[in-house]
Enzyme design. Structure first.
Site, PDB file in Angstrom:
ATOM      1  N   VAL A  73       0.813  -1.225   0.000  1.00 46.17           N
ATOM      2  CA  VAL A  73       0.000   0.000   0.000  1.00 46.17           C
ATOM      3  C   VAL A  73       0.846   1.274   0.000  1.00 46.17           C
ATOM      4  O   VAL A  73       0.323   2.366  -0.213  1.00 46.17           O
ATOM      5  CB  VAL A  73      -1.026   0.045   1.170  1.00 46.17           C
ATOM      6  CG1 VAL A  73      -2.005  -1.104   1.085  1.00 46.17           C
ATOM      7  CG2 VAL A  73      -0.330   0.100   2.512  1.00 46.17           C
ATOM      8  N   ASN A  99      -7.179  -1.008   6.542  1.00 46.31           N
ATOM      9  CA  ASN A  99      -6.667  -1.670   7.746  1.00 46.31           C
ATOM     10  C   ASN A  99      -5.153  -1.855   7.729  1.00 46.31           C
ATOM     11  O   ASN A  99      -4.529  -1.873   8.791  1.00 46.31           O
ATOM     12  CB  ASN A  99      -7.358  -3.037   7.888  1.00 46.31           C
ATOM     13  CG  ASN A  99      -6.659  -3.919   8.896  1.00 46.31           C
ATOM     14  OD1 ASN A  99      -6.808  -3.746  10.105  1.00 46.31           O
ATOM     15  ND2 ASN A  99      -5.853  -4.863   8.402  1.00 46.31           N
ATOM     16  N   SER A 152      -6.019   4.437  15.845  1.00 45.89           N
ATOM     17  CA  SER A 152      -5.471   3.808  17.054  1.00 45.89           C
ATOM     18  C   SER A 152      -5.694   4.751  18.218  1.00 45.89           C
ATOM     19  O   SER A 152      -5.718   5.977  18.046  1.00 45.89           O
ATOM     20  CB  SER A 152      -3.966   3.560  16.901  1.00 45.89           C
ATOM     21  OG  SER A 152      -3.406   3.200  18.152  1.00 45.89           O
ATOM     22  N   TYR A 164       4.367   6.504  14.564  1.00 42.99           N
ATOM     23  CA  TYR A 164       3.141   5.685  14.553  1.00 42.99           C
ATOM     24  C   TYR A 164       1.954   6.522  15.050  1.00 42.99           C
ATOM     25  O   TYR A 164       0.911   6.596  14.387  1.00 42.99           O
ATOM     26  CB  TYR A 164       3.316   4.440  15.424  1.00 42.99           C
ATOM     27  CG  TYR A 164       2.094   3.550  15.429  1.00 42.99           C
ATOM     28  CD1 TYR A 164       1.807   2.733  14.337  1.00 42.99           C
ATOM     29  CD2 TYR A 164       1.198   3.549  16.500  1.00 42.99           C
ATOM     30  CE1 TYR A 164       0.673   1.938  14.318  1.00 42.99           C
ATOM     31  CE2 TYR A 164       0.062   2.753  16.488  1.00 42.99           C
ATOM     32  CZ  TYR A 164      -0.190   1.944  15.404  1.00 42.99           C
ATOM     33  OH  TYR A 164      -1.322   1.162  15.377  1.00 42.99           O
ATOM     34  N   ALA A 166       1.564   9.734  15.274  1.00 44.28           N
ATOM     35  CA  ALA A 166       1.243  10.858  14.384  1.00 44.28           C
ATOM     36  C   ALA A 166       0.556  10.365  13.117  1.00 44.28           C
ATOM     37  O   ALA A 166      -0.364  11.015  12.610  1.00 44.28           O
ATOM     38  CB  ALA A 166       2.512  11.628  14.041  1.00 44.28           C
ATOM     39  N   SER A 167       0.962   9.191  12.615  1.00 41.86           N
ATOM     40  CA  SER A 167       0.306   8.678  11.399  1.00 41.86           C
ATOM     41  C   SER A 167      -1.158   8.341  11.695  1.00 41.86           C
ATOM     42  O   SER A 167      -2.028   8.517  10.841  1.00 41.86           O
ATOM     43  CB  SER A 167       1.048   7.448  10.852  1.00 41.86           C
ATOM     44  OG  SER A 167       0.879   6.308  11.683  1.00 41.86           O
ATOM     45  N   LYS A 168      -1.425   7.863  12.918  1.00 45.33           N
ATOM     46  CA  LYS A 168      -2.813   7.526  13.278  1.00 45.33           C
ATOM     47  C   LYS A 168      -3.622   8.790  13.596  1.00 45.33           C
ATOM     48  O   LYS A 168      -4.825   8.845  13.326  1.00 45.33           O
ATOM     49  CB  LYS A 168      -2.821   6.550  14.459  1.00 45.33           C
ATOM     50  CG  LYS A 168      -2.225   5.187  14.113  1.00 45.33           C
ATOM     51  CD  LYS A 168      -2.988   4.525  12.968  1.00 45.33           C
ATOM     52  CE  LYS A 168      -2.476   3.139  12.643  1.00 45.33           C
ATOM     53  NZ  LYS A 168      -3.243   2.478  11.558  1.00 45.33           N
ATOM     54  N   ILE A 197      -4.785  -4.860  21.121  1.00 42.88           N
ATOM     55  CA  ILE A 197      -5.414  -6.021  20.476  1.00 42.88           C
ATOM     56  C   ILE A 197      -4.344  -7.084  20.243  1.00 42.88           C
ATOM     57  O   ILE A 197      -3.232  -6.766  19.787  1.00 42.88           O
ATOM     58  CB  ILE A 197      -6.044  -5.626  19.116  1.00 42.88           C
ATOM     59  CG1 ILE A 197      -6.922  -4.362  19.257  1.00 42.88           C
ATOM     60  CG2 ILE A 197      -6.830  -6.792  18.529  1.00 42.88           C
ATOM     61  CD1 ILE A 197      -8.099  -4.471  20.195  1.00 42.88           C
TER      62      ILE A 197
HETATM   63  P1  NAP Z   1      -0.558  -6.920  12.035  1.00 45.85           P
HETATM   64  O1  NAP Z   1      -0.986  -8.189  12.659  1.00 45.85           O
HETATM   65  O2  NAP Z   1       0.871  -6.496  12.126  1.00 45.85           O
HETATM   66  O3  NAP Z   1      -1.023  -6.951  10.495  1.00 45.85           O
HETATM   67  C1  NAP Z   1      -0.732  -5.848   9.684  1.00 45.85           C
HETATM   68  C2  NAP Z   1      -1.360  -6.086   8.340  1.00 45.85           C
HETATM   69  O4  NAP Z   1      -1.032  -4.959   7.508  1.00 45.85           O
HETATM   70  C3  NAP Z   1      -0.796  -7.319   7.646  1.00 45.85           C
HETATM   71  O5  NAP Z   1      -1.805  -7.900   6.882  1.00 45.85           O
HETATM   72  C4  NAP Z   1       0.296  -6.726   6.777  1.00 45.85           C
HETATM   73  O6  NAP Z   1       0.615  -7.494   5.623  1.00 45.85           O
HETATM   74  C5  NAP Z   1      -0.368  -5.429   6.338  1.00 45.85           C
HETATM   75  N1  NAP Z   1       0.622  -4.483   5.873  1.00 45.85           N
HETATM   76  C6  NAP Z   1       1.617  -3.899   6.573  1.00 45.85           C
HETATM   77  N2  NAP Z   1       2.354  -3.107   5.785  1.00 45.85           N
HETATM   78  C7  NAP Z   1       1.817  -3.214   4.544  1.00 45.85           C
HETATM   79  C8  NAP Z   1       2.128  -2.653   3.284  1.00 45.85           C
HETATM   80  N3  NAP Z   1       3.170  -1.819   3.128  1.00 45.85           N
HETATM   81  N4  NAP Z   1       1.357  -2.970   2.222  1.00 45.85           N
HETATM   82  C9  NAP Z   1       0.314  -3.822   2.355  1.00 45.85           C
HETATM   83  N5  NAP Z   1      -0.031  -4.395   3.508  1.00 45.85           N
HETATM   84  C10 NAP Z   1       0.720  -4.093   4.593  1.00 45.85           C
HETATM   85  O7  NAP Z   1      -1.381  -5.680  12.601  1.00 45.85           O
HETATM   86  P2  NAP Z   1      -2.829  -5.600  13.256  1.00 45.85           P
HETATM   87  O8  NAP Z   1      -2.635  -5.558  14.718  1.00 45.85           O
HETATM   88  O9  NAP Z   1      -3.745  -6.585  12.643  1.00 45.85           O
HETATM   89  O10 NAP Z   1      -3.216  -4.103  12.815  1.00 45.85           O
HETATM   90  C11 NAP Z   1      -4.168  -3.816  11.820  1.00 45.85           C
HETATM   91  C12 NAP Z   1      -4.454  -2.324  11.860  1.00 45.85           C
HETATM   92  O11 NAP Z   1      -4.950  -1.977  13.161  1.00 45.85           O
HETATM   93  C13 NAP Z   1      -3.212  -1.462  11.638  1.00 45.85           C
HETATM   94  O12 NAP Z   1      -3.560  -0.321  10.894  1.00 45.85           O
HETATM   95  C14 NAP Z   1      -2.807  -1.069  13.049  1.00 45.85           C
HETATM   96  O13 NAP Z   1      -2.066   0.118  13.090  1.00 45.85           O
HETATM   97  C15 NAP Z   1      -4.175  -0.922  13.709  1.00 45.85           C
HETATM   98  N6  NAP Z   1      -4.124  -1.052  15.171  1.00 45.85           N
HETATM   99  C16 NAP Z   1      -3.758  -2.208  15.766  1.00 45.85           C
HETATM  100  C17 NAP Z   1      -3.715  -2.268  17.149  1.00 45.85           C
HETATM  101  C18 NAP Z   1      -3.331  -3.513  17.905  1.00 45.85           C
HETATM  102  O14 NAP Z   1      -3.313  -3.469  19.145  1.00 45.85           O
HETATM  103  N7  NAP Z   1      -3.034  -4.626  17.261  1.00 45.85           N
HETATM  104  C19 NAP Z   1      -4.035  -1.128  17.916  1.00 45.85           C
HETATM  105  C20 NAP Z   1      -4.399   0.030  17.257  1.00 45.85           C
HETATM  106  C21 NAP Z   1      -4.451   0.066  15.888  1.00 45.85           C
HETATM  107  P3  NAP Z   1       1.817  -8.590   5.656  1.00 45.85           P
HETATM  108  O15 NAP Z   1       1.189  -9.860   6.167  1.00 45.85           O
HETATM  109  O16 NAP Z   1       2.260  -8.653   4.252  1.00 45.85           O
HETATM  110  O17 NAP Z   1       2.879  -8.039   6.556  1.00 45.85           O
END
Ligand code: NAP
Length: 255
Positions: A73, A99, A152, A164, A166-168, A197
């Site tokens: 992305v 996402n 986030s 991170y 600031a991006s959110k 999470i």
């Molecule tokens: P995760 O388990 O690390 O998964 C991240 C996902 O994003 C993966 O599918 C990854 O693909 C994809 N991704 C990362 N960089 C990418 C790129 N350059 N191009 C395309 N896809 C990319 O994270 P998650 O916890 O599920 O987080 C999902 C969203 O929720 C994120 O935006 C995160 O910031 C937000 N969030 C998460 C939490 C938390 O506690 N987990 C809290 C607040 C917000 P690959 O498999 O190829 O790496």
């Protein structure tokens, strides 16, 4: 029950595009959408047989179609190509979920190079904005649609990693601006702001940080990807028809 008229499924007959669909919260959103009757273009960064097998299994289980798309992305040309490919299916788009996201490295902002910050913004912010531009032009043809962005709690409260957080924060601001601009086109834009999470992203934080964070959470547990997916599903559905420009915490009560 297969999707269609009279279905009680929240997303019956809707077509959605979900990024970061390979694992974590994105994979849970794809599964929840399929279970609620949505067809999904599931966008992942890397081609994988296991990912495609998961999509095929969900499609068979729920009587919907799920198609893989591949793009980094942060690569505008790859994102454009993926959207063009999806459009060749000649289907309308009802829902976009931005996402895909990456976590910053654990170091003080004083030691973080601007190039690193820029690289993270390309994934967490510019990727989501470009997808929103392309997807909402597609939605506008039908005069309806819903975008859900993954922000986030760090984007609200400020976290320990400047780039991170600031991006959110930027995604939160963009959500409100997009909602304002797209409301006349029949497109709603909201965000969820997850707290802590259980995914690969938070596993990397280490045991002590995880325990401390849970201790500060009213519900005294980490959230699951499914907890977030349920909120996203509702915001994407017509049941949220009067909800736009909102940032919903999904954080178990982080005061
Ligand atoms: P995760 O388990 O690390 O998964 C991240 C996902 O994003 C993966 O599918 C990854 O693909 C994809 N991704 C990362 N960089 C990418 C790129 N350059 N191009 C395309 N896809 C990319 O994270 P998650 O916890 O599920 O987080 C999902 C969203 O929720 C994120 O935006 C995160 O910031 C937000 N969030 C998460 C939490 C938390 O506690 N987990 C809290 C607040 C917000 P690959 O498999 O190829 O790496």
């Amino acid at each position: 029950m297969p999707p269609g008229r009279g279905s009680s499924m929240l997303l019956a007959g809707k077509n959605a595009l979900v990024t970061g669909a390979s694992r974590g919260i994105g994979a849970a959103i794809v599964a929840a959408f399929a279970a609620e009757g949505a067809n999904v273009w599931a966008l992942a960064r890397t081609r994988s047989e296991a990912f495609e097998a998961t999509l095929a299994g969900l499609a068979a289980a729920h009587g919907v179609w799920l198609k893989p798309l591949y793009a980094d992305v942060s690569d505008p040309a790859a994102v454009s190509a993926a959207i063009r490919l999806a459009m060749t299916d000649k289907q309308p788009l009802d829902i976009l979920v931005n996402n895909a996201g990456a976590m910053a490295q654990d170091k003080p902002f004083q030691l973080t190079a601007l190039e690193e910050m820029e690289a993270l913004f390309r994934v967490n912010f510019f990727g989501a904005v470009q997808l929103s531009q392309l997807a909402t032009r597609w939605m506008a043809r039908k005069g309806r649609g819903a975008v859900v962005n993954l922000a986030s709690i760090a984007g609200i409260n400020g976290g320990s990693r400047l780039d991170y957080s600031a991006s959110k924060a930027a995604i939160i601001s963009a959500t409100k601006t997009m909602a304002r601009e797209l409301a006349p086109l029949g497109i709603r834009v909201n965000a969820v702001a997850p707290g802590f999470i259980q995914t690969d992203m938070t596993q990397a934080l280490g045991q002590q940080v995880q325990a401390d964070t849970i201790a500060k959470t009213l519900l005294r547990r980490a959230g699951t990807p499914e907890d977030v997916a349920q909120a996203v599903t509702f915001l994407a559905s017509d049941r949220a028809a009067y909800i736009t420009a909102q940032i919903w915490g999904v954080d178990g009560g982080m005061l």
